[in-house]
Design a protein around this motif. Structure first.
Motif, short mmCIF file in Angstrom:
data_model
loop_
_atom_site.label_atom_id
_atom_site.label_comp_id
_atom_site.label_asym_id
_atom_site.label_seq_id
_atom_site.Cartn_x
_atom_site.Cartn_y
_atom_site.Cartn_z
N LEU A 1 -36.88 26.79 -24.66
CA LEU A 1 -35.77 27.73 -24.52
C LEU A 1 -35.22 27.79 -23.10
O LEU A 1 -34.18 28.41 -22.87
N SER A 2 -35.90 27.17 -22.15
CA SER A 2 -35.56 27.34 -20.74
C SER A 2 -34.18 26.83 -20.40
O SER A 2 -33.53 27.34 -19.47
N SER A 3 -33.71 25.80 -21.10
CA SER A 3 -32.40 25.23 -20.77
C SER A 3 -31.25 26.15 -21.16
O SER A 3 -30.17 26.10 -20.58
N ASP A 4 -31.49 27.02 -22.18
CA ASP A 4 -30.43 27.90 -22.66
C ASP A 4 -30.61 29.36 -22.27
O ASP A 4 -29.63 30.12 -22.28
N PHE A 5 -31.84 29.72 -21.91
CA PHE A 5 -32.11 31.14 -21.66
C PHE A 5 -32.93 31.31 -20.40
O PHE A 5 -33.69 30.41 -20.00
N ASN A 6 -32.78 32.50 -19.80
CA ASN A 6 -33.65 32.92 -18.72
C ASN A 6 -34.82 33.68 -19.33
O ASN A 6 -34.63 34.73 -19.95
N VAL A 7 -36.05 33.15 -19.21
CA VAL A 7 -37.22 33.71 -19.87
C VAL A 7 -38.10 34.42 -18.84
O VAL A 7 -38.45 33.84 -17.82
N GLN A 8 -38.45 35.68 -19.14
CA GLN A 8 -39.36 36.46 -18.31
C GLN A 8 -40.56 36.88 -19.15
O GLN A 8 -40.43 37.25 -20.32
N ILE B 1 -35.06 30.66 -32.74
CA ILE B 1 -34.42 31.43 -31.67
C ILE B 1 -33.33 30.60 -31.00
O ILE B 1 -32.23 31.09 -30.70
N ARG B 2 -33.63 29.33 -30.78
CA ARG B 2 -32.68 28.47 -30.07
C ARG B 2 -31.39 28.26 -30.85
O ARG B 2 -30.31 28.15 -30.28
N THR B 3 -31.52 28.18 -32.18
CA THR B 3 -30.35 27.91 -33.01
C THR B 3 -29.68 29.17 -33.55
O THR B 3 -28.64 29.09 -34.21
N ALA B 4 -30.27 30.33 -33.29
CA ALA B 4 -29.70 31.58 -33.80
C ALA B 4 -28.40 31.89 -33.06
O ALA B 4 -28.31 31.68 -31.84
N PRO B 5 -27.36 32.37 -33.77
CA PRO B 5 -26.12 32.77 -33.09
C PRO B 5 -26.38 33.93 -32.14
O PRO B 5 -27.13 34.85 -32.47
N LEU B 6 -25.74 33.88 -30.99
CA LEU B 6 -25.97 34.90 -29.97
C LEU B 6 -24.65 35.52 -29.58
O LEU B 6 -23.67 34.82 -29.29
#
Length: 732
Positions: A114-121, A690-695
């Protein structure tokens, strides 16, 4: 971007238009009839008020759309509570703990896709303990997991979070339901994706729980320690529970625990040394057990040497009275006084007899237990004053009262006396002389009585029911209709029943600070047949000690202290009672009583409040903030005396290793928030979802103007101003 939204139903729209038109017409007519600008201004104010009301009917809301310009933030919320130490996560052909599996996932950064599309904490949460300073509903000092608080705190710390990945076993045991946090997430548009860590089945385990150790016992007294063993094994287990003190095995009980079942039993031994000791109760480990921590329990007990004071009041020397008097007289730990009234005759006299009822508080306060035989109020027996004194002794000084009715039916005279509320049963007025039978009736012990210390006639509790069934029976029973609310029925009639069920025979009920006991037959003396004193002496000795137990938690000549519960847990509310006496033994009712409670370096000052009644009772309450040994020093300002007692505060651990994962909780959180649930073996599938879910790329904030308090206050203020101006203008 900001927009305004309006919502109104058709009936409300018609009403709004009608109100507006009617107001305009009325205002025009009023302006034509009136003269002067002052009246025109009033009508203009009326139109403004109506316009605001009509506007409110449209439910105006301001919608603010904010577009995201930064990379979306996703939170990884992981569980570090004690229950994660459970060894039930499959790892090939072996098993690892939930915490070990979770640590491996964190070290491998399982969220990397998920790191390429989201900021993960990542955010961890764990047990909430007393020292953390967190106030938690359901027990501020308990150690456990508050899943609702963990979710709310994470969203508070990261208000821009777009989604949450929750890795947990779902075990929450403090605070509010996590469903509330899930609803808050849904309102914010934050889905929660949950990963269930751990098996949904119990681990193979044998558990020692509910070990009840009294805080004190008397020297040479038979001490009973009830326990319960539950099994999560698929086979029957034969084992032994051992009780040790200072490395010495003092008692052992062999038990057979059925597969997936439980056994209630007790250990007993006779205390032969004075002092304060730590009792250790252990259960041997079975070969397939995975959890080692729940096979041991323990606590402190103080062994003291005391003599209990008993008063027996009887009318005639029936067999029940004679054998009861002999049993208690021969008990080395009991000092007996007997009052044999002999209606119409000279009162009983001789060794340990008294001629008159102790008619004052200071005289009656010496007795720990009072037995009332077939005596009543009036008829040259007890008086209303005597009954009032007995009631006060039980209610305010934690003594015990035993009712021993007989065929004379004198107990019915107590129904209209101060002792009426102390009776644990409701009597049947149609049978004033009781229930006589030509054939012997049998006892039947109840489930509660089978495990109760008062009705334990054998060291092996699993054989207690058989002992009661084999006891010699009785030919007369008291006319009991039913037990009162709050009473504990320990034994019932073996054959007689009514609309309420089996007739109660042995009934126990708390009253105030003391206890009351009802014995529904006059034939306990027959238990001596064939076995002499084996059961008869044991039963009445246990009755005296059990009924007076709370009264002797801590005392000296001038101060007596007792508390509820006897063995409190951290976070419980402890009610501390103190009886204060002067040098002559008279209760002090106008004293100033204080207490200093010390646990380690934590010290608190408590002030007692006097309880009405004239028995010198003072009461306060205290909530322990930590576990350990509390030193309670109670002081009297009038006498200058103080009493020090020790109170063991145990820790509440709601977190238990070996419990099944609560996947249903995690599924509910995901369902409510619009996320999804997967097992720990399917984390990769969750990441792909999660990666493919619409946001959503915008967030909308809704401000409901029509429901704000200040909007209503503005309209109310204008209405008030309008009325005042009309009043000033003389229109009203």
């Amino acid at each position: 971007m900001t927009l305004w939204s309006y919502t109104i139903s058709t009936p409300a729209l018609v009403a709004a238009i009608g109100i507006a038109l009617a107001t305009i017409v009325c205002s025009i007519r009023a302006c034509r009839r009136s003269r002067g600008r002052r009246f025109i201004a009033l009508e203009a104010l009326r139109l403004i008020i109506v316009a605001l009301l009509v506007f409110t009917l449209f439910k105006p809301e301001r919608l603010t759309h904010t577009s995201y310009t930064e990379q979306p933030l996703h939170l990884v919320l992981y569980d570090m509570s004690e229950s994660m130490a459970t060894l039930d996560v499959a790892d090939g052909n072996t098993f690892i703990t939930r915490a070990e599996w979770l640590q491996a996932q964190l070290e491998n950064e399982f969220w990397r896709p998920l790191s390429s599309d989201f900021n993960v904490q990542t955010v961890g949460f764990g047990d909430i303990a007393a020292d953390s300073g967190d106030a938690v509903e359901g027990g501020m000092d308990a150690i456990g997991t508050d899943l609702n608080k963990a979710l709310n705190d994470a969203l508070t710390q990261y208000p821009d979070a777009r989604a949450v990945i929750l890795l947990s076993d779902g075990d929450w045991n403090l605070g509010r339901s996590p469903v509330q946090a899930a609803v808050a997430c849904r309102r914010r548009g934050v889905p929660v994706y949950t990963v269930g860590v751990g098996s949904h089945r119990h681990l193979p385990d044998l558990i020692l729980d509910e070990v009840r150790i009294p805080s004190y016992a008397l020297l040479n007294e038979q001490i009973a320690v009830p326990f319960r063993v539950s099994s999560k094994l698929d086979r029957d287990v034969e084992t032994a529970v051992r009780l040790t003190v200072e490395g010495r095995v003092l008692a052992e009980r062999s038990i057979r625990v059925p597969a997936q079942g439980e056994v209630n039993d007790m250990l007993s031994w006779r205390a032969d040394n004075l002092g304060r000791y730590y009792i250790d109760v252990r259960l041997p480990l079975e070969s397939e057990e995975k959890i080692l921590e729940n096979n041991e329990a323990g606590g402190f007990i103080a062994i003291r040497e005391e003599t209990l004071k008993v008063l027996i009041v009887e009318s005639e020397p029936r067999w029940e009275y004679r054998y009861l008097r002999n049993a208690l007289t021969r008990d080395p730990g009991v000092d007996v006084d007997c009052l044999l009234m002999h209606p119409g005759m000279r009162r009983g006299d001789g060794h340990n007899y008294i001629r008159h009822f102790p008619g004052s508080r200071e005289k009656l306060a010496q007795y720990d237990v009072i037995f009332l035989g077939d005596v009543g109020i009036g008829g040259n027996e007890l008086t209303e004053k005597d009954a009032t004194l007995i009631r006060g002794l039980i209610e305010q000084q934690a003594s015990g009262l035993v009712f021993l009715p007989g065929s004379r039916g004198r107990i019915f005279t107590m129904i209209e006396s101060p002792l009426a509320e102390l009776l644990p049963v409701t009597l049947d007025p149609e049978q004033p002389q009781g229930l006589a039978a030509a054939h012997e009736s049998r006892w039947e012990i109840t489930t509660r009585g089978e495990a109760h210390l008062l009705t334990s006639l054998t060291r092996q509790s699993n054989k207690n029911r058989r002992v009661w069934q084999e006891l010699p029976g009785f030919y007369w029973a008291a006319p009991v209709a039913r037990s009162k609310p709050g009473a504990h029925v320990l034994a019932v009639h073996g054959s007689r029943r009514n609309e309420w069920g089996r007739l109660p025979l042995i009934v126990l009920r708390p009253f105030g600070n003391g206890q009351t006991l009802f014995m529904g037959t006059d034939s306990a003396w027959r238990w001596r047949r064939g076995v002499e004193d084996k059961y008869h002496y044991r039963f009445w000795g246990q009755v005296v000690r059990w009924m007076s137990h709370a009264r002797h938690l801590a005392h000296d000549q001038d101060i007596r202290v007792f508390h509820t519960p006897e063995t409190p847990q951290r976070g419980d509310t402890v009610f501390i009672n103190a009886n204060i006496f002067d040098d002559s033994g008279l209760p002090l009712s106008n004293d100033i009583v204080t207490a200093t409670v010390t646990i380690d370096d934590d010290q608190q000052q408590l002030e007692f409040e006097a309880v009405e009644g004239g028995w010198g009772l003072y009461r306060t309450k205290w909530k322990p903030a930590r576990s350990g040994t509390a030193e309670v020093v109670v002081s009297s300002r009038t006498t200058g005396n103080s009493l020090t007692s020790l109170l063991e505060i145990t820790s509440v651990r709601r977190e238990k290793i070996g419990q099944p994962a609560r996947r249903s909780v995690l599924r509910d959180i995901s369902r409510i928030t619009g996320g999804s649930f997967v097992d720990s073996a399917d984390v990769s599938q969750l990441l792909e979802a999660i990666r493919t879910a619409p946001l959503e790329h915008q967030v909308m904030e809704r401000f409901k103007l029509w429901s704000t308090w200040w909007w209503g206050l503005i309209i109310l203020g204008l209405c008030t101003t309008f009325w005042c101006l009309r009043k000033a203008a003389g229109v009203i």
